[in-house]
Scaffold this active site. Structure first.
Site, short mmCIF file in Angstrom:
data_model
loop_
_atom_site.label_atom_id
_atom_site.label_comp_id
_atom_site.label_asym_id
_atom_site.label_seq_id
_atom_site.Cartn_x
_atom_site.Cartn_y
_atom_site.Cartn_z
N LYS A 1 -16.18 -7.89 -6.45
CA LYS A 1 -17.22 -7.89 -5.42
C LYS A 1 -18.50 -8.52 -5.96
O LYS A 1 -19.15 -9.32 -5.28
CB LYS A 1 -17.52 -6.46 -4.98
CG LYS A 1 -16.52 -5.86 -4.01
CD LYS A 1 -17.10 -4.56 -3.48
CE LYS A 1 -16.12 -3.76 -2.68
NZ LYS A 1 -16.62 -2.42 -2.35
N GLU B 1 -4.42 1.30 -6.09
CA GLU B 1 -5.85 1.38 -6.42
C GLU B 1 -6.18 2.63 -7.25
O GLU B 1 -7.15 2.65 -7.98
CB GLU B 1 -6.69 1.35 -5.14
CG GLU B 1 -7.93 0.49 -5.28
CD GLU B 1 -8.71 0.33 -3.97
OE1 GLU B 1 -8.69 1.25 -3.13
OE2 GLU B 1 -9.37 -0.71 -3.82
N HIS C 1 17.99 -9.57 3.84
CA HIS C 1 18.42 -10.97 3.95
C HIS C 1 17.48 -11.89 3.18
O HIS C 1 17.49 -13.10 3.37
CB HIS C 1 18.46 -11.39 5.42
CG HIS C 1 19.39 -10.55 6.22
ND1 HIS C 1 20.72 -10.85 6.38
CD2 HIS C 1 19.19 -9.38 6.89
CE1 HIS C 1 21.30 -9.92 7.12
NE2 HIS C 1 20.38 -9.01 7.43
O1 PA5 Z 1 -10.25 3.53 -1.35
C1 PA5 Z 1 -11.36 3.04 -1.53
O2 PA5 Z 1 -12.32 3.69 -1.93
C2 PA5 Z 1 -11.60 1.57 -1.22
O3 PA5 Z 1 -10.42 0.92 -0.92
C3 PA5 Z 1 -12.55 1.44 -0.04
O4 PA5 Z 1 -12.03 2.16 1.06
C4 PA5 Z 1 -12.77 -0.01 0.37
O5 PA5 Z 1 -13.18 -0.78 -0.72
C5 PA5 Z 1 -13.80 -0.12 1.50
O6 PA5 Z 1 -15.00 0.45 1.06
P1 PA5 Z 1 -16.16 0.82 2.07
O7 PA5 Z 1 -15.66 1.91 2.97
O8 PA5 Z 1 -17.26 1.29 1.23
O9 PA5 Z 1 -16.48 -0.43 2.86
#
Ligand code: PA5
Length: 426
Positions: free
Chosen positions: A414, A281, A302
């Protein structure tokens, strides 16, 4: 430091001089990363661990965790992505959810499966439940809707002190969880403003669930502080976060664009999940970015092992040579089963042997193999691995010229999802 970084397994593809030369050539850029002067400043609150782990913060967390451990035997972490993965990787990696009979940890709000949630509700029946809802932006569907279902769950089961059993970790501001916590009278812990989800291991986000599960969070945060200090004290050439980032980057330039994190202790798959999210990410925003993948050895030897070793060469590996402790012993068998060569040996020997055998076979076939090694998994080892990887992904992103602290692609999906479900406006 308890962890060691071994790079000799990549000398089949990169010479040590090449690594040192890259570090010298990019000295200024690397130093700027170390001091947090590149990238979104408002997202660099994790760099200095003590910013979020003052004695007051830790004492507060420990008090709440004590109360939960006294009054509950089930604790549900409601969160997704960066909001639950750090806690899950340390809790599960240390085996606490298997052995600690005081409290069982559950995960919800990390997918949209009604079947899973229903099964969880059934499992929680006749249990004393506390939940911790964790979300930086309170518009993420998974934790948001699971939280609603849990409020309903408490109501239908007539849990009189439900308000007290809901702990919120979120952001301040209108429409955020803080608003809701104040209106409904839930306890609130701040999700630090300058820290994004996947960088939140050393904040209340990761620390409350860990403390509830029995992780020694002082040991964990103190190890991260030490790691931060040593990160500044050692030379760039001796800095393992720097070397790891540089080697990954140089390998990707040579066409090794997939990194396989191989672990030998199945419980480390949750750490693998945290590692994968952190790198994917943060760095996955340009055509040259490395794809992180995970394998559990020996099981996956395996399955995908053959491809990794002799398939097309675009994969390098990082072995997590960290085993959990046990006292299993292989006694002599009265039945002739052809495993005589294991008589009277420690079971541990098998996992260590598969690690050495695989590293040898893969490097001999020309696969570059990096390695993180520690004697066993404990709080300090997890803290060091996490801090080093956070610095590494920050550095790698800067080498790639991408912004590590946002995730615009995810935001797009989203938006589509909201539209699909009929949400209009904010
Ligand atoms: O690392 C990040 O910022 C994202 O992966 C968020 O943690 C994830 O999208 C969840 O977001 P939120 O805590 O706003 O629900």
């Amino acid at each position: 430091m308890k962890i060691e970084f071994l790079e000799n397994g990549v000398y089949n593809k990169i010479k040590e001089d090449e690594i040192n030369h890259f570090i010298m050539e990019n000295k200024e850029m690397i130093q700027n990363v170390m001091h947090g002067t590149i990238g979104i400043r408002e997202s660099l609150g994790w760099l200095h661990v003590e910013e979020n782990t003052s004695d007051e913060v830790i004492t507060d967390i420990l008090e709440i965790a004590d109360e939960i451990r006294q009054n509950a035997n089930a604790f549900v972490i409601v969160g997704v992505g960066g909001s639950n993965r750090a806690a899950q990787s340390v809790i599960e990696g240390l085996g606490l959810n298997k052995f600690d009979s005081t409290i069982k940890i559950y995960y919800a709000g990390n997918n949209l499966s009604g079947d899973e949630l229903q099964t969880l509700f059934k499992e929680l029946d006749n249990k004393q439940v506390y939940i911790n809802v964790i979300a930086k932006d309170f518009n993420t569907l998974e934790p948001g809707i699971a939280f609603r279902m849990f409020r309903e769950y408490f109501k239908t089961r007539k849990v009189l002190d439900a308000k007290n059993r809901i702990i919120i970790t979120g952001s301040y501001g209108k429409g955020q969880l803080y608003d809701l916590a104040v209106k409904e009278g839930y306890r609130f812990l701040p999700f630090p403003k300058r820290v994004g989800g996947r960088f939140s291991a050393f904040t209340s986000v990761g620390l409350l669930p860990m403390a509830v599960a029995g992780v020694d969070i002082r040991k964990f945060t103190e190890a991260a502080v030490k790691c931060e200090i040593s990160n500044h004290e050692v030379s760039l050439q001796d800095n393992i976060a720097v070397r790891y980032a540089v080697i990954r980057y140089l390998l990707s330039k040579k066409g090794y664009i997939v990194e396989n994190l191989a672990f030998f202790e199945p419980l480390l798959r949750f750490y693998g999940g945290w590692w994968l999210q952190l790198h994917a990410e943060s760095e996955g925003k340009c055509r040259q970015a490395i794809l992180p993948i995970l394998t559990s050895f020996s099981e996956d030897l395996h399955a995908i092992g053959q491809y990794l070793q002799q398939g097309p060469h675009f994969i390098f590996e990082t072995f997590l040579n960290v085993m959990n402790r046990n006292n299993l012993f292989i006694s002599k068998s009265e039945i002739e089963d052809r495993f005589w060569y294991l008589d009277n040996k420690d079971y541990d020997k098998l996992n260590h042997a598969v690690y050495s055998a695989t590293k040898k076979a893969h490097t001999e076939d020309g696969i570059p193999v990096l390695e993180f090694r520690a004697d066993w998994a404990d709080e300090e080892v997890f803290a060091e691995l996490m801090y080093v990887n956070m610095i590494c992904t920050y550095l790698t992103s800067v080498f790639l010229g991408v912004e590590p602290f946002n995730q615009e692609g995810v935001e797009n999906y989203k938006k589509n999802l909201y539209k699909e479900l009929g949400k209009f406006g904010s």
